[in-house]
Motif scaffolding. Sequence first.
Motif, PDB file in Angstrom:
ATOM      1  N   GLU A  87       2.736   2.512  -0.244  1.00 22.09           N
ATOM      2  CA  GLU A  87       3.838   1.618  -0.614  1.00 22.09           C
ATOM      3  C   GLU A  87       3.540   0.920  -1.933  1.00 22.09           C
ATOM      4  OE1 GLU A  87       5.084  -1.094   2.490  1.00 22.09           O
ATOM      5  OE2 GLU A  87       4.678   0.441   4.010  1.00 22.09           O
ATOM      6  N   LEU A  88       2.310   0.447  -2.096  1.00 17.18           N
ATOM      7  CA  LEU A  88       1.926  -0.224  -3.341  1.00 17.18           C
ATOM      8  C   LEU A  88       2.072   0.737  -4.521  1.00 17.18           C
ATOM      9  CD1 LEU A  88       0.733  -2.748  -4.755  1.00 17.18           C
ATOM     10  CD2 LEU A  88      -1.532  -1.724  -4.360  1.00 17.18           C
ATOM     11  N   THR A  90       3.983   3.335  -4.774  1.00 20.65           N
ATOM     12  CA  THR A  90       5.412   3.583  -4.999  1.00 20.65           C
ATOM     13  C   THR A  90       6.044   2.408  -5.733  1.00 20.65           C
ATOM     14  OG1 THR A  90       5.540   5.005  -3.040  1.00 20.65           O
ATOM     15  CG2 THR A  90       7.614   4.108  -3.880  1.00 20.65           C
ATOM     16  N   GLN A  91       5.747   1.192  -5.282  1.00 25.39           N
ATOM     17  CA  GLN A  91       6.288  -0.006  -5.941  1.00 25.39           C
ATOM     18  C   GLN A  91       5.870  -0.087  -7.401  1.00 25.39           C
ATOM     19  OE1 GLN A  91       5.079  -3.496  -3.762  1.00 25.39           O
ATOM     20  NE2 GLN A  91       6.249  -2.941  -1.946  1.00 25.39           N
ATOM     21  N   MET A  92       4.629   0.329  -7.684  1.00 25.53           N
ATOM     22  CA  MET A  92       4.107   0.224  -9.050  1.00 25.53           C
ATOM     23  C   MET A  92       4.389   1.480  -9.875  1.00 25.53           C
ATOM     24  SD  MET A  92       0.512  -1.759  -8.395  1.00 25.53           S
ATOM     25  CE  MET A  92       0.420  -2.520 -10.017  1.00 25.53           C
ATOM     26  N   LYS A  93       5.087   2.451  -9.261  1.00 25.46           N
ATOM     27  CA  LYS A  93       5.423   3.717  -9.944  1.00 25.46           C
ATOM     28  C   LYS A  93       4.159   4.447 -10.427  1.00 25.46           C
ATOM     29  CE  LYS A  93      10.064   2.508 -11.339  1.00 25.46           C
ATOM     30  NZ  LYS A  93      10.495   1.189 -11.284  1.00 25.46           N
ATOM     31  N   ASN A 121       4.013  10.477   0.788  1.00 27.93           N
ATOM     32  CA  ASN A 121       4.586  10.622  -0.550  1.00 27.93           C
ATOM     33  C   ASN A 121       4.000  11.885  -1.175  1.00 27.93           C
ATOM     34  OD1 ASN A 121       5.172  10.560  -3.282  1.00 27.93           O
ATOM     35  ND2 ASN A 121       4.768   8.381  -3.532  1.00 27.93           N
TER      36      ASN A 121
END
Length: 165
Positions: A87-88, A90-93, A121
Amino acid sequence: MQNKEKTNNGGTYKKAIYSGTFDPITNGHMDIVRRATSIFEEVIVAVAKSERKNPMFSHEQRVNFAKEATKDLEKVTVVGFDILLVELATQMKINTIIRGLRAVSDFEYELQMGYANSSINKDLETLYLMPTLKNAFVSSTIVRELIMFNGSFCHLVPKEVLKCM
């Protein structure tokens, strides 16, 4: 998802996340961080809260240790987190995770985690780096044991972390 983002000047750069509990951050961790900065333009050191591991140091202390240890490395940013690493990322791309491997015993666990992360992912890649030989035995577990039994551990952690302790 690609591991590239546009910068203000139209160029591109690559980022990676190196995560861990870092309880405390050691010279072995710093070895991996430095080597990752030679590959990536930005390395995010992500300090996991990991309360289930019963860390010796608080999350705030561990984040501070990591910030102090990396303060002279321009390409490094330190963040604390309490969500899934996927998740981290993904949030930070970010789609590259850095993991350190000291011995064959680390490989099985890290391989499982890498596969689990990519099952969530599919664009997430895990890059495994080995520390230099002089840091191959260094672990946070060894440092904590030495601290608990008043052993000498100064040679195993960055001098900036010693000052914080």
